[in-house]
Design an enzyme around this catalytic site. Structure first.
Site, PDB file in Angstrom:
ATOM      1  N   HIS A 135       0.417   0.890 -13.424  1.00 45.32           N
ATOM      2  CA  HIS A 135       1.303  -0.178 -13.731  1.00 45.32           C
ATOM      3  C   HIS A 135       2.572  -0.148 -14.182  1.00 45.32           C
ATOM      4  O   HIS A 135       3.015   0.977 -14.628  1.00 45.32           O
ATOM      5  CB  HIS A 135       0.760  -0.627 -15.370  1.00 45.32           C
ATOM      6  CG  HIS A 135       1.516  -1.912 -15.845  1.00 45.32           C
ATOM      7  ND1 HIS A 135       1.193  -3.115 -15.127  1.00 45.32           N
ATOM      8  CD2 HIS A 135       2.048  -2.020 -17.009  1.00 45.32           C
ATOM      9  CE1 HIS A 135       2.102  -4.085 -15.959  1.00 45.32           C
ATOM     10  NE2 HIS A 135       2.404  -3.568 -17.050  1.00 45.32           N
ATOM     11  N   GLY A 182       0.666  -1.237  -0.006  1.00 42.11           N
ATOM     12  CA  GLY A 182      -0.071  -0.089  -0.021  1.00 42.11           C
ATOM     13  C   GLY A 182       0.740   1.477   0.044  1.00 42.11           C
ATOM     14  O   GLY A 182       0.285   2.300   0.424  1.00 42.11           O
ATOM     15  N   SER A 183       2.038   1.301  -0.584  1.00 39.28           N
ATOM     16  CA  SER A 183       2.789   2.432  -0.534  1.00 39.28           C
ATOM     17  C   SER A 183       1.991   3.470  -1.598  1.00 39.28           C
ATOM     18  O   SER A 183       2.167   4.638  -1.259  1.00 39.28           O
ATOM     19  CB  SER A 183       4.297   2.206  -1.020  1.00 39.28           C
ATOM     20  OG  SER A 183       4.452   1.642  -2.266  1.00 39.28           O
ATOM     21  N   ASN A 184       1.765   3.253  -2.590  1.00 36.98           N
ATOM     22  CA  ASN A 184       0.866   4.115  -3.560  1.00 36.98           C
ATOM     23  C   ASN A 184      -0.436   4.311  -2.968  1.00 36.98           C
ATOM     24  O   ASN A 184      -0.978   5.714  -3.337  1.00 36.98           O
ATOM     25  CB  ASN A 184       0.730   3.255  -4.851  1.00 36.98           C
ATOM     26  CG  ASN A 184       1.934   2.895  -5.677  1.00 36.98           C
ATOM     27  OD1 ASN A 184       2.857   4.036  -5.824  1.00 36.98           O
ATOM     28  ND2 ASN A 184       2.118   1.713  -6.060  1.00 36.98           N
ATOM     29  N   ASN A 189      -5.631   2.508 -13.341  1.00 33.80           N
ATOM     30  CA  ASN A 189      -4.664   1.487 -12.887  1.00 33.80           C
ATOM     31  C   ASN A 189      -3.419   2.022 -13.095  1.00 33.80           C
ATOM     32  O   ASN A 189      -3.142   2.535 -13.998  1.00 33.80           O
ATOM     33  CB  ASN A 189      -4.838   0.268 -13.686  1.00 33.80           C
ATOM     34  CG  ASN A 189      -3.986  -0.769 -13.140  1.00 33.80           C
ATOM     35  OD1 ASN A 189      -3.916  -1.215 -11.997  1.00 33.80           O
ATOM     36  ND2 ASN A 189      -3.139  -1.372 -13.966  1.00 33.80           N
ATOM     37  N   ASP A 197      -3.942  -4.287 -18.719  1.00 37.45           N
ATOM     38  CA  ASP A 197      -2.904  -3.066 -19.258  1.00 37.45           C
ATOM     39  C   ASP A 197      -2.648  -2.384 -20.572  1.00 37.45           C
ATOM     40  O   ASP A 197      -1.893  -1.929 -20.926  1.00 37.45           O
ATOM     41  CB  ASP A 197      -1.446  -3.740 -18.586  1.00 37.45           C
ATOM     42  CG  ASP A 197      -1.414  -3.934 -17.193  1.00 37.45           C
ATOM     43  OD1 ASP A 197      -2.071  -3.368 -16.420  1.00 37.45           O
ATOM     44  OD2 ASP A 197      -0.557  -4.993 -17.056  1.00 37.45           O
ATOM     45  N   MET A 246      -3.994  -6.721  -7.777  1.00 37.34           N
ATOM     46  CA  MET A 246      -3.468  -7.725  -8.302  1.00 37.34           C
ATOM     47  C   MET A 246      -4.354  -8.719  -9.030  1.00 37.34           C
ATOM     48  O   MET A 246      -3.958 -10.123  -9.253  1.00 37.34           O
ATOM     49  CB  MET A 246      -2.530  -8.712  -7.497  1.00 37.34           C
ATOM     50  CG  MET A 246      -1.036  -7.921  -7.015  1.00 37.34           C
ATOM     51  SD  MET A 246      -0.331  -6.865  -8.422  1.00 37.34           S
ATOM     52  CE  MET A 246       0.418  -8.461  -9.048  1.00 37.34           C
ATOM     53  N   HIS A 247      -5.570  -8.559  -9.280  1.00 35.22           N
ATOM     54  CA  HIS A 247      -6.761  -9.258 -10.095  1.00 35.22           C
ATOM     55  C   HIS A 247      -7.164  -8.574 -11.449  1.00 35.22           C
ATOM     56  O   HIS A 247      -7.117  -7.384 -11.395  1.00 35.22           O
ATOM     57  CB  HIS A 247      -7.792  -9.503  -9.260  1.00 35.22           C
ATOM     58  CG  HIS A 247      -7.755 -10.548  -8.071  1.00 35.22           C
ATOM     59  ND1 HIS A 247      -8.693 -10.944  -7.150  1.00 35.22           N
ATOM     60  CD2 HIS A 247      -6.750 -11.582  -8.148  1.00 35.22           C
ATOM     61  CE1 HIS A 247      -8.212 -11.877  -6.446  1.00 35.22           C
ATOM     62  NE2 HIS A 247      -7.177 -12.437  -6.842  1.00 35.22           N
ATOM     63  N   GLU A 280       6.327   5.957  -9.213  1.00 34.07           N
ATOM     64  CA  GLU A 280       4.877   5.650  -9.205  1.00 34.07           C
ATOM     65  C   GLU A 280       4.225   6.517  -7.959  1.00 34.07           C
ATOM     66  O   GLU A 280       2.869   6.906  -8.308  1.00 34.07           O
ATOM     67  CB  GLU A 280       4.796   4.180  -8.655  1.00 34.07           C
ATOM     68  CG  GLU A 280       5.049   3.318  -9.893  1.00 34.07           C
ATOM     69  CD  GLU A 280       4.909   1.678  -9.308  1.00 34.07           C
ATOM     70  OE1 GLU A 280       4.572   0.708 -10.083  1.00 34.07           O
ATOM     71  OE2 GLU A 280       4.980   1.688  -8.007  1.00 34.07           O
TER      72      GLU A 280
END
Length: 339
Positions: free
Chosen positions: A253, A151-153, A251, A293, A233-234, A322
């Protein structure tokens, strides 16, 4: 089995503060089960206190009717206990979209069939899939963030909302892993969280589309202006995406557009560099579509790879990029959706 009979209520009266008052003749014809005969009385008066007094003295369910023309009033009548139900009639003649207006006023998400999309857009009501027709009038936007890990982003988004760099707030954080550290970050910031693992669905033999549909409903209940996948990650199927407008889900990426789609993007870029196939990599924030993506890029940033780098060095450099990229892309997307 229930026997049915016709019930005709021609008039009703109620004693209020010592006075007996005659209510408007009802001439109500209804087929009711015998077991529920006389279990409710319809009070046809603008004055809600009549419904309240009948409910109090007779101990039965009552419904209030008359001059109830907006969602706030109807909600107040029921929540305050003045009546058990509110019936609407003439307001539907004045505004056939009355239910849509009430839903929008109360912040209730409506899932629209796709074939009605154009008609709903023209009316300016709630958008197909329950996505808000416009951003919140206060100027502060609501975000829902989907995560899977550290969860750093997410933390970058939390900090940006706190500093005012990103005008809005995070109304919900959802993880597909119960032990994700990002959930702790959200809880520490006072943000509601939810955990929705996929395994209970697969173990029960349920389809992936069911999981995505349930996830979409959970997200919609938070009434977001923007859904941000920050390390989610889904892969989201159409069962999720069709509930939202195009452009309402973005999203992050860790690769440049068209390069290293899918999982382990940083590791594959690093190995490609070692094989002299690429000289750099980067990060992208894009709109989410069913193809992994491959959505239209919103923002990208190139990240250099140096001969002295190991995989951890490259990961740290990309993550630093990011954190800025996701905030700027979320801000740009919200601004674009306001126009």
């Amino acid at each position: 089995f229930c026997a049915y009979r016709a019930v005709i209520i021609t008039c009703a009266s109620v004693r209020i503060n010592g006075d007996t008052r005659c209510l408007i003749p009802l001439n109500l014809h209804a087929n009711l089960p015998t077991a529920y005969l006389f279990s409710a009385i319809l009070v046809v008066l603008p004055q809600v206190p009549f419904a309240e007094e009948i409910k109090k003295q007779a101990g039965i369910a009552t419904a209030a009717v008359g001059l109830i023309q907006d969602a706030a009033l109807a909600e107040k009548v029921v929540r305050s206990g003045h009546a058990d139900l509110v019936f609407i009639a003439r307001e539907f003649l004045r505004d056939p979209g009355f239910v849509l207006r009430c839903a929008e006023e109360l912040g209730v998400a409506i899932a629209w069939p796709r074939q009605y999309e154009r008609a709903v857009r023209k009316r300016g009501r709630a958008r197909p899939g329950g996505c808000p027709a416009r951003l919140h009038p206060s100027g502060g936007s609501k975000l829902v963030v989907l995560i899977s890990g550290n969860g750093s982003n997410l933390q970058a988004l939390i900090d940006a909302c706190g500093s005012g760099e990103l005008p809005g707030s995070i109304s919900l954080v959802v993880s597909n892993r119960k032990g994700a550290r990002g959930l702790e970050r959200a809880a520490k910031a006072g943000i509601p969280t939810a955990s929705r693992p996929l395994k209970p669905y697969t173990s029960a033999g349920r389809k992936r589309e069911e999981y995505d549909a349930d996830l979409a409903q959970l997200v919609l209940e938070a009434a977001p202006d923007l859904v941000v996948l920050a390390g989610w990650m889904h892969v989201l199927s159409s069962a999720f995406l069709q509930r939202f407008e195009h452009g309402a889900v973005i999203n992050l990426h860790p690769a440049l557009p068209g390069a290293f789609d899918g999982a382990d993007a940083i590791g594959r870029a690093y190995r490609a560099y070692k094989e002299c196939k690429v000289k750099s990599t980067g990060g992208t924030v894009h709109y989410v579509i069913p193809e992994v993506d491959r959505g239209e890029p919103i923002l990208t940033q190139e990240v250099a790879i140096y001969p002295t780098d190991d995989l951890k060095d490259l990961e740290e450099r990309i993550h630093a990029v990011e954190h800025s990229l996701i905030v700027q892309a979320a801000k740009a997307t919200l601004e674009a959706r306001r126009k």
